[in-house]
Scaffold this motif. Structure first.
Motif, PDB file in Angstrom:
ATOM      1  N   ASP A 177     -18.769  53.371  15.442  1.00 30.22           N
ATOM      2  CA  ASP A 177     -18.089  52.092  15.387  1.00 30.22           C
ATOM      3  C   ASP A 177     -19.125  50.982  15.250  1.00 30.22           C
ATOM      4  OD1 ASP A 177     -15.752  50.386  15.626  1.00 30.22           O
ATOM      5  OD2 ASP A 177     -16.570  49.838  17.592  1.00 30.22           O
ATOM      6  N   ALA A 178     -18.953  50.125  14.257  1.00 25.38           N
ATOM      7  CA  ALA A 178     -19.942  49.076  13.975  1.00 25.38           C
ATOM      8  C   ALA A 178     -20.104  48.120  15.158  1.00 25.38           C
ATOM      9  CB  ALA A 178     -19.545  48.306  12.714  1.00 25.38           C
ATOM     10  N   ALA A 179     -19.011  47.776  15.827  1.00 32.14           N
ATOM     11  CA  ALA A 179     -19.095  46.863  16.970  1.00 32.14           C
ATOM     12  C   ALA A 179     -19.861  47.503  18.124  1.00 32.14           C
ATOM     13  CB  ALA A 179     -17.693  46.465  17.417  1.00 32.14           C
ATOM     14  N   THR A 180     -19.654  48.785  18.353  1.00 30.26           N
ATOM     15  CA  THR A 180     -20.362  49.490  19.429  1.00 30.26           C
ATOM     16  C   THR A 180     -21.851  49.574  19.129  1.00 30.26           C
ATOM     17  OG1 THR A 180     -18.379  50.801  19.808  1.00 30.26           O
ATOM     18  CG2 THR A 180     -20.406  51.604  20.786  1.00 30.26           C
ATOM     19  N   LEU A 181     -22.204  49.794  17.857  1.00 31.04           N
ATOM     20  CA  LEU A 181     -23.627  49.876  17.492  1.00 31.04           C
ATOM     21  C   LEU A 181     -24.359  48.570  17.752  1.00 31.04           C
ATOM     22  CD1 LEU A 181     -23.544  51.962  14.201  1.00 31.04           C
ATOM     23  CD2 LEU A 181     -24.420  52.649  16.422  1.00 31.04           C
ATOM     24  N   ARG A 182     -23.651  47.444  17.594  1.00 27.77           N
ATOM     25  CA  ARG A 182     -24.296  46.156  17.860  1.00 27.77           C
ATOM     26  C   ARG A 182     -24.521  45.935  19.354  1.00 27.77           C
ATOM     27  NH1 ARG A 182     -20.636  44.094  14.340  1.00 27.77           N
ATOM     28  NH2 ARG A 182     -19.577  42.972  16.006  1.00 27.77           N
ATOM     29  N   LEU A 183     -23.708  46.573  20.176  1.00 30.24           N
ATOM     30  CA  LEU A 183     -23.789  46.363  21.620  1.00 30.24           C
ATOM     31  C   LEU A 183     -24.855  47.210  22.309  1.00 30.24           C
ATOM     32  CD1 LEU A 183     -19.987  46.154  22.494  1.00 30.24           C
ATOM     33  CD2 LEU A 183     -21.605  44.270  22.234  1.00 30.24           C
ATOM     34  N   ILE A 184     -25.210  48.349  21.726  1.00 27.40           N
ATOM     35  CA  ILE A 184     -26.182  49.210  22.402  1.00 27.40           C
ATOM     36  C   ILE A 184     -27.598  48.701  22.148  1.00 27.40           C
ATOM     37  CG2 ILE A 184     -24.688  51.227  22.368  1.00 27.40           C
ATOM     38  CD1 ILE A 184     -26.289  52.318  20.049  1.00 27.40           C
ATOM     39  N   SER A 185     -28.491  49.024  23.069  1.00 30.37           N
ATOM     40  CA  SER A 185     -29.852  48.484  22.991  1.00 30.37           C
ATOM     41  C   SER A 185     -30.772  49.305  22.099  1.00 30.37           C
ATOM     42  CB  SER A 185     -30.454  48.388  24.401  1.00 30.37           C
ATOM     43  OG  SER A 185     -30.502  49.674  24.987  1.00 30.37           O
ATOM     44  N   ALA A 186     -30.435  50.562  21.840  1.00 33.18           N
ATOM     45  CA  ALA A 186     -31.307  51.427  21.032  1.00 33.18           C
ATOM     46  C   ALA A 186     -30.530  51.975  19.846  1.00 33.18           C
ATOM     47  CB  ALA A 186     -31.823  52.585  21.883  1.00 33.18           C
ATOM     48  N   GLU A 187     -31.204  52.116  18.727  1.00 36.49           N
ATOM     49  CA  GLU A 187     -30.601  52.728  17.552  1.00 36.49           C
ATOM     50  C   GLU A 187     -30.384  54.218  17.828  1.00 36.49           C
ATOM     51  OE1 GLU A 187     -29.578  51.841  14.327  1.00 36.49           O
ATOM     52  OE2 GLU A 187     -29.599  49.834  15.188  1.00 36.49           O
ATOM     53  N   PRO A 188     -29.274  54.784  17.394  1.00 34.26           N
ATOM     54  CA  PRO A 188     -29.014  56.198  17.677  1.00 34.26           C
ATOM     55  C   PRO A 188     -29.743  57.166  16.742  1.00 34.26           C
ATOM     56  CG  PRO A 188     -27.144  55.223  16.564  1.00 34.26           C
ATOM     57  CD  PRO A 188     -28.120  54.108  16.830  1.00 34.26           C
ATOM     58  N   ASP A 189     -30.339  56.694  15.653  1.00 39.85           N
ATOM     59  CA  ASP A 189     -30.966  57.583  14.664  1.00 39.85           C
ATOM     60  C   ASP A 189     -31.980  58.565  15.262  1.00 39.85           C
ATOM     61  OD1 ASP A 189     -29.458  55.826  13.182  1.00 39.85           O
ATOM     62  OD2 ASP A 189     -30.970  55.522  11.635  1.00 39.85           O
ATOM     63  N   PRO A 190     -32.956  58.109  16.057  1.00 38.44           N
ATOM     64  CA  PRO A 190     -33.921  59.076  16.604  1.00 38.44           C
ATOM     65  C   PRO A 190     -33.277  60.087  17.553  1.00 38.44           C
ATOM     66  CG  PRO A 190     -34.587  56.817  17.144  1.00 38.44           C
ATOM     67  CD  PRO A 190     -33.308  56.748  16.404  1.00 38.44           C
ATOM     68  N   PHE A 191     -32.262  59.672  18.279  1.00 37.77           N
ATOM     69  CA  PHE A 191     -31.585  60.585  19.198  1.00 37.77           C
ATOM     70  C   PHE A 191     -30.831  61.659  18.416  1.00 37.77           C
ATOM     71  CE2 PHE A 191     -31.985  56.633  21.612  1.00 37.77           C
ATOM     72  CZ  PHE A 191     -32.590  57.103  22.758  1.00 37.77           C
ATOM     73  N   ILE A 192     -30.204  61.264  17.312  1.00 34.76           N
ATOM     74  CA  ILE A 192     -29.461  62.227  16.501  1.00 34.76           C
ATOM     75  C   ILE A 192     -30.430  63.201  15.839  1.00 34.76           C
ATOM     76  CG2 ILE A 192     -27.963  62.487  14.487  1.00 34.76           C
ATOM     77  CD1 ILE A 192     -26.770  59.749  15.256  1.00 34.76           C
ATOM     78  N   SER A 193     -31.520  62.678  15.277  1.00 34.87           N
ATOM     79  CA  SER A 193     -32.520  63.560  14.646  1.00 34.87           C
ATOM     80  C   SER A 193     -33.056  64.573  15.654  1.00 34.87           C
ATOM     81  CB  SER A 193     -33.673  62.734  14.074  1.00 34.87           C
ATOM     82  OG  SER A 193     -33.223  61.909  13.043  1.00 34.87           O
ATOM     83  N   ASP A 194     -33.362  64.115  16.844  1.00 36.52           N
ATOM     84  CA  ASP A 194     -33.889  65.004  17.880  1.00 36.52           C
ATOM     85  C   ASP A 194     -32.857  66.050  18.281  1.00 36.52           C
ATOM     86  OD1 ASP A 194     -35.953  65.722  19.906  1.00 36.52           O
ATOM     87  OD2 ASP A 194     -34.340  65.131  21.276  1.00 36.52           O
ATOM     88  N   GLU A 195     -31.626  65.632  18.446  1.00 34.01           N
ATOM     89  CA  GLU A 195     -30.577  66.568  18.863  1.00 34.01           C
ATOM     90  C   GLU A 195     -30.294  67.601  17.773  1.00 34.01           C
ATOM     91  OE1 GLU A 195     -28.473  67.923  21.995  1.00 34.01           O
ATOM     92  OE2 GLU A 195     -29.573  66.030  22.056  1.00 34.01           O
ATOM     93  N   VAL A 196     -30.302  67.187  16.502  1.00 29.02           N
ATOM     94  CA  VAL A 196     -30.119  68.128  15.389  1.00 29.02           C
ATOM     95  C   VAL A 196     -31.263  69.136  15.378  1.00 29.02           C
ATOM     96  CG1 VAL A 196     -30.172  68.321  12.863  1.00 29.02           C
ATOM     97  CG2 VAL A 196     -28.723  66.617  13.940  1.00 29.02           C
TER      98      VAL A 196
END
Length: 177
Positions: free
Chosen positions: A71-90
């Motif tokens: 959700d675009a609104a949720t992404l603006r509210l979080i303090s960290a980008e999720p990209d590194p977390f997703i890459s690590d989890e994959v």
């Protein structure tokens, strides 16, 4: 005297109308916020290569490319980008599940894989940020096959000698040693 009274009347009318407009704008601005139409943001991550180990050596690589929705609104509210977390989890999920059986990658349940990655990332971010994980590409590169192709004649690129190239061209023109 009439002229002075008309002038004062014009000043009071201008000031009064300015005040009325300003107070009207303040009242309407404090009301409802306009509804912003936002939806899901699709983000494609770079291609990742996950090594597959067997007998103490690298047997091949799982090459994967994923897209996530959030959700675009949720992404603006979080303090960290999720990209590194997703890459690590994959990477962690594939590294832990990659199994070689007679030179072939064991079948992966993509629904389970996507849900495992999504729930792991959301747990690490502390909120339900990621809506879905989409697998854009999944492939296995067997190093034994790649090594075998290197041994096929014609598949190798010629290696230039130190005497070839510009030196040979100079000798052909008569400018030899």
């Amino acid at each position: 005297m009439k002229l002075v009274l008309v002038g004062l009347w014009a000043v009071f009318v201008a000031l009064g109308s300015g005040y009325a407009v300003a107070s009207w704008k303040v009242d309407t601005a404090g009301g409802e916020e306009p509804v912003k139409l936002e939806g899901l943001r699709y983000t494609s991550l770079p291609t990742m290569s996950v090594p597959v180990l067997g007998a103490g050596e690298v047997k091949g690589y799982v090459v994967v490319r994923v897209v996530y929705t959030a959700d675009a609104a949720t992404l603006r509210l979080i303090s960290a980008e999720p990209d590194p977390f997703i890459s690590d989890e994959v990477f962690r999920t594939l590294y832990n599940r990659a199994e070689i059986h007679f030179g072939r990658l064991a079948r992966i349940d993509l629904e389970e894989f996507a849900e495992t990655v999504r729930s792991g990332v959301n747990k690490r971010l502390g909120d339900d940020v990621i809506q879905d994980i989409l697998v854009d590409g999944l492939n296995y590169i067997d190093l034994a096959t790649v090594d075998a192709q290197r041994e096929i004649p014609g598949m190798q690129e010629p290696v230039a000698d130190a005497d070839s190239g510009a030196g040979q061209a100079a000798k052909a023109k008569g400018g030899g040693h």
